[in-house]
Scaffold this active site. Structure first.
Site, PDB file in Angstrom:
ATOM      1  N   SER A  84       0.849  -1.190   0.000  1.00 46.11           N
ATOM      2  CA  SER A  84       0.000   0.000   0.000  1.00 46.11           C
ATOM      3  C   SER A  84       0.882   1.237   0.000  1.00 46.11           C
ATOM      4  O   SER A  84       1.996   1.230   0.556  1.00 46.11           O
ATOM      5  CB  SER A  84      -0.905   0.023   1.230  1.00 46.11           C
ATOM      6  OG  SER A  84      -1.537   1.290   1.378  1.00 46.11           O
ATOM      7  N   TYR A 136      -2.100  -0.541  10.302  1.00 50.46           N
ATOM      8  CA  TYR A 136      -2.130  -0.888   8.885  1.00 50.46           C
ATOM      9  C   TYR A 136      -0.847  -0.443   8.190  1.00 50.46           C
ATOM     10  O   TYR A 136      -0.212  -1.218   7.461  1.00 50.46           O
ATOM     11  CB  TYR A 136      -3.341  -0.229   8.235  1.00 50.46           C
ATOM     12  CG  TYR A 136      -3.476  -0.497   6.754  1.00 50.46           C
ATOM     13  CD1 TYR A 136      -3.836  -1.747   6.284  1.00 50.46           C
ATOM     14  CD2 TYR A 136      -3.250   0.519   5.820  1.00 50.46           C
ATOM     15  CE1 TYR A 136      -3.957  -1.997   4.917  1.00 50.46           C
ATOM     16  CE2 TYR A 136      -3.370   0.289   4.466  1.00 50.46           C
ATOM     17  CZ  TYR A 136      -3.724  -0.972   4.015  1.00 50.46           C
ATOM     18  OH  TYR A 136      -3.846  -1.206   2.673  1.00 50.46           O
TER      19      TYR A 136
END
Length: 237
Positions: free
Chosen positions: A132, A146
């Protein structure tokens, strides 16, 4: 297209969104594709029928199950690790068990899958992990767990790239930004938050990410390894 004719490919987390686009891309190019799913059995069965691929249930939070799935897949030409989860919010209030599960899926599974795949992978194999843009930047509060998990993939890829280079196996991370999926739909609540930070103010398509994955898996990317490939419309620029 038949660029991957005769190649054996495993996609961990392939039933929906980016994973499904990757499965479709490789299947369209002639590969023999197996993909895993956890809870989306109906979607997995539809995709397998549509693409003439094989869907197998595998819990990416279970290390032994991940290793067994990769081992039982034999000599893979390409491993793509797409399975991942996200939790957002105040770290002081998050459930520690949820954070540990996120780490098992987002960090442990890619590592163990990559190592197991490399045991049998032929010369010139490809390992590609979906990370990501939040591995590089944390523009908003509530992303700590995350982002930590996605940053961990960067160190993993750099290390394994060196470990596996003598056999011509490349290891790369693809880092999407806002992509139109069930998790982050184009008409969802994140649009107004992220668009002001983007150079190209729209969601990307899952097919865009699949295209980058296919290039990294192909012969033109044989000299590309240990690298992060961001596809985010300038979100992290």
């Amino acid at each position: 297209m038949a660029g991957f004719q005769g190649k054996s490919i495993l996609v961990l987390g392939g039933s929906r969104g980016i994973g499904a686009a990757i499965v479709r891309r490789f299947a369209a190019e002639g590969a023999g594709v197996t993909f895993t799913y956890a809870g989306s059995e109906e979607a997995a069965e539809r995709l397998a029928a549509e693409t003439e691929t094989r869907a197998v249930r595998t819990d990416s939070a279970d290390r032994d199950a991940v290793i067994a799935r990769v081992r039982d897949s034999g000599a893979l030409n390409v491993l793509v690790v797409n399975a991942g989860v996200a939790i957002f919010g105040d770290p002081l209030e998050q459930d520690p068990n949820a954070v540990d599960r996120l780490i098992r899926i987002n960090v442990h599974a890619p590592y163990h899958a990559s190592v197991e795949a490399a045991r049998r992978m032929p010369e010139g194999g490809r390992i590609i992990v979906i990370g990501s843009v939040n591995g590089d930047c944390v523009p908003f509060p509530g992303l700590s767990a995350y982002s930590m998990s996605k940053s961990a993939l960067q160190g993993m890829a750099r290390g394994l790239a060196r470990d596996f280079a003598p056999r011509g196996i490349t290891v790369n991370v693809v880092q999407p930004g806002p992509i139109d999926t069930d998790m982050n739909p184009v008409d969802g609540p994140l649009k107004d938050i992220v668009y002001p930070h983007m150079a190209i103010q729209r969601h990307g398509r899952a097919e865009d990410v699949a295209g980058m994955v296919a290039w990294l898996a192909g012969p033109e990317a044989s000299f590309v390894t240990g690298a992060m490939h961001t596809i985010d419309g300038g979100f992290g620029a």
